[in-house]
Scaffold this active site. Structure first.
Site, PDB file in Angstrom:
ATOM      1  N   LYS A 242       0.839  -1.200   0.000  1.00  0.00           N
ATOM      2  CA  LYS A 242       0.000   0.000   0.000  1.00  0.00           C
ATOM      3  C   LYS A 242       0.875   1.252   0.000  1.00  0.00           C
ATOM      4  O   LYS A 242       1.951   1.248   0.591  1.00  0.00           O
ATOM      5  CB  LYS A 242      -0.852   0.045   1.286  1.00  0.00           C
ATOM      6  CG  LYS A 242      -2.006  -0.933   1.331  1.00  0.00           C
ATOM      7  CD  LYS A 242      -2.771  -0.762   2.647  1.00  0.00           C
ATOM      8  CE  LYS A 242      -3.918  -1.747   2.781  1.00  0.00           C
ATOM      9  NZ  LYS A 242      -5.008  -1.519   1.824  1.00  0.00           N
ATOM     10  N   ARG A 316     -10.480 -11.317   2.447  1.00  0.00           N
ATOM     11  CA  ARG A 316     -11.414 -12.335   1.928  1.00  0.00           C
ATOM     12  C   ARG A 316     -10.773 -13.718   1.946  1.00  0.00           C
ATOM     13  O   ARG A 316     -11.471 -14.722   2.022  1.00  0.00           O
ATOM     14  CB  ARG A 316     -11.890 -11.925   0.527  1.00  0.00           C
ATOM     15  CG  ARG A 316     -10.796 -11.831  -0.488  1.00  0.00           C
ATOM     16  CD  ARG A 316     -11.215 -11.072  -1.738  1.00  0.00           C
ATOM     17  NE  ARG A 316     -11.258  -9.617  -1.522  1.00  0.00           N
ATOM     18  CZ  ARG A 316     -11.623  -8.749  -2.451  1.00  0.00           C
ATOM     19  NH1 ARG A 316     -12.019  -9.168  -3.639  1.00  0.00           N
ATOM     20  NH2 ARG A 316     -11.626  -7.458  -2.193  1.00  0.00           N
TER      21      ARG A 316
HETATM   22  N1  BES Z   1      -8.012  -3.676   4.652  1.00  0.00           N
HETATM   23  C1  BES Z   1      -8.241  -3.303   3.314  1.00  0.00           C
HETATM   24  C2  BES Z   1      -9.542  -2.553   3.113  1.00  0.00           C
HETATM   25  C3  BES Z   1      -9.655  -1.188   3.689  1.00  0.00           C
HETATM   26  C4  BES Z   1      -8.927  -0.127   3.185  1.00  0.00           C
HETATM   27  C5  BES Z   1     -10.574  -0.962   4.693  1.00  0.00           C
HETATM   28  C6  BES Z   1      -9.094   1.119   3.702  1.00  0.00           C
HETATM   29  C7  BES Z   1     -10.739   0.282   5.217  1.00  0.00           C
HETATM   30  C8  BES Z   1      -9.988   1.328   4.720  1.00  0.00           C
HETATM   31  C9  BES Z   1      -8.284  -4.526   2.412  1.00  0.00           C
HETATM   32  O1  BES Z   1      -7.497  -5.583   2.792  1.00  0.00           O
HETATM   33  C10 BES Z   1      -7.820  -4.051   1.062  1.00  0.00           C
HETATM   34  O2  BES Z   1      -6.732  -3.584   0.990  1.00  0.00           O
HETATM   35  N2  BES Z   1      -8.695  -4.168   0.076  1.00  0.00           N
HETATM   36  C11 BES Z   1      -8.395  -3.719  -1.237  1.00  0.00           C
HETATM   37  C12 BES Z   1      -8.960  -4.729  -2.192  1.00  0.00           C
HETATM   38  C13 BES Z   1      -8.450  -4.616  -3.598  1.00  0.00           C
HETATM   39  C14 BES Z   1      -6.969  -4.894  -3.659  1.00  0.00           C
HETATM   40  C15 BES Z   1      -9.218  -5.597  -4.468  1.00  0.00           C
HETATM   41  C16 BES Z   1      -9.047  -2.363  -1.451  1.00  0.00           C
HETATM   42  O3  BES Z   1     -10.143  -2.114  -0.940  1.00  0.00           O
HETATM   43  O4  BES Z   1      -8.443  -1.541  -2.119  1.00  0.00           O
HETATM   44 ZN    ZN Z   2      -5.493  -5.434   2.107  1.00  0.00          ZN
END
Ligand code: BES
Ligand code: ZN
Ligand code: ZN
Length: 470
Positions: A242, A316
């Site tokens: 990230k 997931r």
């Molecule tokens: N933990 C994150 C989701 C998240 C991000 C929750 C910011 C609350 C605030 C999750 O693991 C994630 O990174 N999801 C990605 C999915 C994508 C790579 C398909 C997302 O939401 O960008």
């Molecule tokens: Zn994530």
């Protein structure tokens, strides 16, 4: 820090300052009953009966001051209508004049929450106590506040101090307190039985090793209910790392775990007649030479193969294995909580968690619970026509949608593949965080959807409530 039981006390006629509640309809009538001195004071400070506006009432004796606060409707108090007063009034005892605080008891306590682990002295304040004659309602609202505070505390605690082992410790404390059986699966057994939880967590340091934490409580003969939580103690994104801004808050990625542990405690402390199975998939999504990679194919507990499109879609994966395990007992209900997608925030903002459910009655009960408790949820569709977004070239499904659209829905559809046939299932994509304070709700870790779900569970299973209603 308070355990909240001192903040709401039975009204035995003890000395207390009066809080007068007014609304636009009742204000003029109320004002007529005040002394000339108080009327002059309210005129001088320009008091208007707009919700959340308050003023100190001088009284005739300097020691006998009180408070007037405006609410939207004096006949239907919200949980938050006294929250600001609970935060800002001087220490001492207060009583709502001529009414019971009802739902507002929750906000009164909630506003007094402080996260004081790292600076206990600076955060210390004596309690503001609210009196009620509805003595029978105190224990239940205090229990909800403690559950809320547990979520906030766990989420606010930095990842270094709230890793998988610390989450396990918290589960152990709760299990011990209520006589639940705790099982923790780690190491080789995790790799064999829960390959996706293992893959996500295997890059982390030894002392943050991944694990599945399970708690079982209640009589075998009672209806089976499973609670499943995403417990990613820190989400770096993995090799699909990230950016800094996106990583900054990722200590909160165990928010789902915090919600289900708090709910489990409510269920057990409340003696709900269910057979509870609480599952927390705890792992750190870290980066090392052993990290799982984009393009890897994982074989899940259920046997489905999953091609990794993005290592940041890790929630997931761990939930897939946990939901499969929960389904093996054939519970009649599964509720999962997860900080699953950024897309949920884009769709509904930070305050309103998306709710997905494969059963209309269940969804309705959750939404009703949310309204009852001022803990709203918003239903979104399990839109099967988007399932093709999860197709990949070489495995049964991919973990990241092939398009940027409908990210919250495709994540929910991924989870659905791991839920057993015929089981009523609800999924809450909670933010577990409040980016800025609102009355009674400080900035930081937040319980969202917790009390809505508790209300649903009570309406479904609490015999005492059912017999009250009939
Ligand atoms: N933990 C994150 C989701 C998240 C991000 C929750 C910011 C609350 C605030 C999750 O693991 C994630 O990174 N999801 C990605 C999915 C994508 C790579 C398909 C997302 O939401 O960008
Ligand atoms: Zn994530
Ligand atoms: Zn995550």
């Amino acid at each position: 820090m308070t355990d909240y039981s001192d903040l709401i006390q039975p009204d035995k006629g003890q000395d207390a300052r009066a809080i007068h509640l007014v609304d636009k309809k009742s204000y003029d009538g109320w004002l007529k009953g005040r002394s000339a001195r108080e009327r002059a004071h309210l005129a001088a400070v320009g008091f208007k009966p707009d919700a959340f506006v308050h003023a100190i009432l001088p009284g005739d004796d300097p020691e006998k001051w009180g408070v007037v606060t405006a609410v939207a409707n004096v006949d239907s108090l919200s949980a938050w209508c006294l929250a600001k007063l609970g935060q800002i009034l001087p220490d001492g005892r207060y009583r709502v004049e001529g009414a019971q605080p009802g739902k507002a008891m929750f906000g009164w306590m909630s506003g007094q929450y402080r996260f004081d682990t790292y600076r206990p002295k600076a955060e210390a304040r004596a309690p503001r106590v609210l009196l009620t004659s509805d003595v029978g309602a105190i224990a239940a609202v205090v229990a909800e506040m403690r559950a809320t505070a547990l979520v906030r505390d766990m989420v606010n605690t930095p990842a270094a101090d709230m890793g998988p082992a610390a989450i396990e410790k918290e589960a152990e404390r709760i299990a011990k307190a209520h006589g639940a059986k705790l099982t923790v699966t780690k190491g080789e057994a995790l790799e064999q039985g829960y390959p996706m939880i293992h893959a996500v967590g295997r890059a982390a340091a030894k002392h943050h090793a991944p694990r599945l934490i399970e708690m079982v409580w209640g009589k075998d003969s009672h209806p089976k209910v499973a609670l499943v939580g995403k417990g990613i103690s820190f989400d770096s994104g993995g090799l699909d790392i990230k950016p800094s801004a996106g990583m900054r808050l990722m200590k909160k990625d165990m928010g789902g775990a915090a919600h289900v542990l708090a709910l489990a405690e409510l269920v057990m402390a409340g003696g709900l007649p269910v057979r509870l199975h609480c599952l927390v998939a705890a792992a750190e999504n870290a980066i090392s030479a052993d990290a799982f990679r984009p393009g890897d194919v994982l074989r899940s507990r259920l046997g489905l193969t999953v091609e990794i499109g993005n290592t940041d879609a890790e929630g997931r994966l761990v939930l897939g294995d946990a939901l499969a395990k929960a389904s093996e007992d054939k519970p009649e209900l599964i509720v999962d909580f997860a900080t699953l997608t950024g897309a949920a925030r884009v769709a509904l903002g930070p305050d309103l968690p998306p709710l997905f459910a494969n059963d209309d009655g269940l969804a309705e009960a959750m939404l009703t619970g949310g309204i009852e408790r001022d803990d709203p949820l918003w239903r979104m569709p399990l839109w099967d026509a988007y399932a093709d977004l999860l197709e990949t070239d070489i495995a049964d499904l991919g973990n990241a949608g092939s398009s940027a659209f409908a990210g919250t829905i495709t994540a929910a559809l991924f989870l659905k593949r791991f839920v057993g046939e015929g089981i009523a299932w609800a999924h809450i994509d909670t933010f577990a965080w409040r980016p800025s304070a609102k009355h009674g709700r400080p900035k930081g870790g937040a319980a969202l959807g917790l009390r809505a779900t508790w209300a649903m569970l009570q309406s479904r299973y609490d015999r005492r409530r059912k017999s009250d209603a009939s």
